[in-house]
Design an enzyme around this catalytic site. Sequence first.
Site, PDB file in Angstrom:
ATOM      1  CE  LYS A  37     -27.701  25.682  31.570  1.00 17.86           C
ATOM      2  NZ  LYS A  37     -28.612  24.801  30.831  1.00 17.86           N
ATOM      3  CE1 TYR A 244     -30.685  59.111  38.941  1.00 16.61           C
ATOM      4  CE2 TYR A 244     -30.250  56.823  39.544  1.00 16.61           C
ATOM      5  CZ  TYR A 244     -29.807  58.070  39.113  1.00 16.61           C
ATOM      6  OH  TYR A 244     -28.473  58.255  38.852  1.00 16.61           O
TER       7      TYR A 244
HETATM    8  C1  PLP Z   1     -29.482  24.109  31.613  1.00 11.07           C
HETATM    9  C2  PLP Z   1     -29.792  22.723  31.263  1.00 11.07           C
HETATM   10  C3  PLP Z   1     -30.178  21.815  32.254  1.00 11.07           C
HETATM   11  C4  PLP Z   1     -30.516  22.242  33.658  1.00 11.07           C
HETATM   12  O1  PLP Z   1     -31.778  22.871  33.639  1.00 11.07           O
HETATM   13  P1  PLP Z   1     -32.509  23.429  34.946  1.00 11.07           P
HETATM   14  O2  PLP Z   1     -33.831  23.852  34.460  1.00 11.07           O
HETATM   15  O3  PLP Z   1     -31.679  24.585  35.430  1.00 11.07           O
HETATM   16  O4  PLP Z   1     -32.546  22.326  35.938  1.00 11.07           O
HETATM   17  C5  PLP Z   1     -30.300  20.483  31.894  1.00 11.07           C
HETATM   18  N1  PLP Z   1     -30.098  20.085  30.606  1.00 11.07           N
HETATM   19  C6  PLP Z   1     -29.754  20.952  29.630  1.00 11.07           C
HETATM   20  C7  PLP Z   1     -29.571  20.444  28.241  1.00 11.07           C
HETATM   21  C8  PLP Z   1     -29.619  22.288  29.907  1.00 11.07           C
HETATM   22  O5  PLP Z   1     -29.312  23.152  28.930  1.00 11.07           O
END
Ligand code: PLP
Length: 342
Positions: A37, A244
């Site tokens: 994702k 800055y």
């Molecule tokens: C993002 C997500 C994962 C992966 O999680 P990580 O902590 O990045 O390994 C797995 N399951 C779900 C439902 C998620 O939303």
Amino acid sequence: MEIPAPLRLRIDRDALQSNWQALDRLSGTAACGAAVKANGYGLGATLVAKALAEAGCRDFFVANWAEALALAPLGLTVSVLHGLRADDVEVARAGFARPVLSTPEQIARWRDSGGGLCDVMVDTGMNRLGVSVEAVTGGLLDGLQIETLLSHLACADEDVPMNARQQAAFAGLKGQTGARRMSLANSAGIGLGADYRFDLTRPGLALYGGVPRPDMAQHLRQVAWPEAQILQRRHVPAGETVGYNATWTAPADTEVAILNLGYADGYRRALSGLGAAVVDGVKLPVLGRVSMDLLAINVTARADLAEGDWLSMDYDLAAASAASGVSQYELLTGLAQRFARG
Ligand SMILES: *Cc1c(COP(=O)(O)O)cnc(C)c1O
């Protein structure tokens, strides 16, 4: 006209595949999937998914249908974690990904639109997404064709009693739904032990070089390497300041390189005075504030570095996170569109 990007995100494909293989081994008898994702946690979803599929990964997770559509040309098995809004039904019926249904409304929507193979998220205590355990045991899922029953751990990166409570609640659903597989563990969950792995694990962070639990560090390699070009090299006399708010004052005459990289690129302002570039294994520290599109590094040790040269930034996620207080997830997913990726 093609304008070469002045900053790039080098993806170490070999490290990415090696991380998946390590997580697959650590998953024991469970299959190991991949959360891709948010554009593959900022690295580029297509590039990442291709590399992982080549390594042997068969189950991919995205947040929404636009992300699933972007991966459709690869012909992979993709699950959409945010389920099925009314607006998603048409695209979902095209059949290139499965919804992870997480409310009674979504379940009804899926049934009414024709049903078929789906996944279901059960809430075991995080109170984010998912139907309740009681609804499942009460028959809400009866008749659904479920490939994977999922739940998600709230605190897998900590050693707290909540992990065992969630594990037990989820394990209690074994054999209750007709789901072909069960899946609980994210990256950190894999490190919690065999009881947490069920049939399928779903790492994200660790694939990309993040370290979810310190004891997993030995298995994981850095994947994402931000690289930027030197726009200018300058001499800063002792007593003058850089950047800055003049937060850094040269204690002695200093050679400074200005890099084409800043917080608008996801190189966080929290790394001001903390980050570094790495050249031949030697760290060249960031001086003063990170600007929106620029930062300054100390190149006094390197007379050879000049305008136009490319430098790799130190982007060890666990160390950068510990130093800056920015989570490893944000350090990855914040890496902006301006990077050329590959
Ligand atoms: C993002 C997500 C994962 C992966 O999680 P990580 O902590 O990045 O390994 C797995 N399951 C779900 C439902 C998620 O939303």
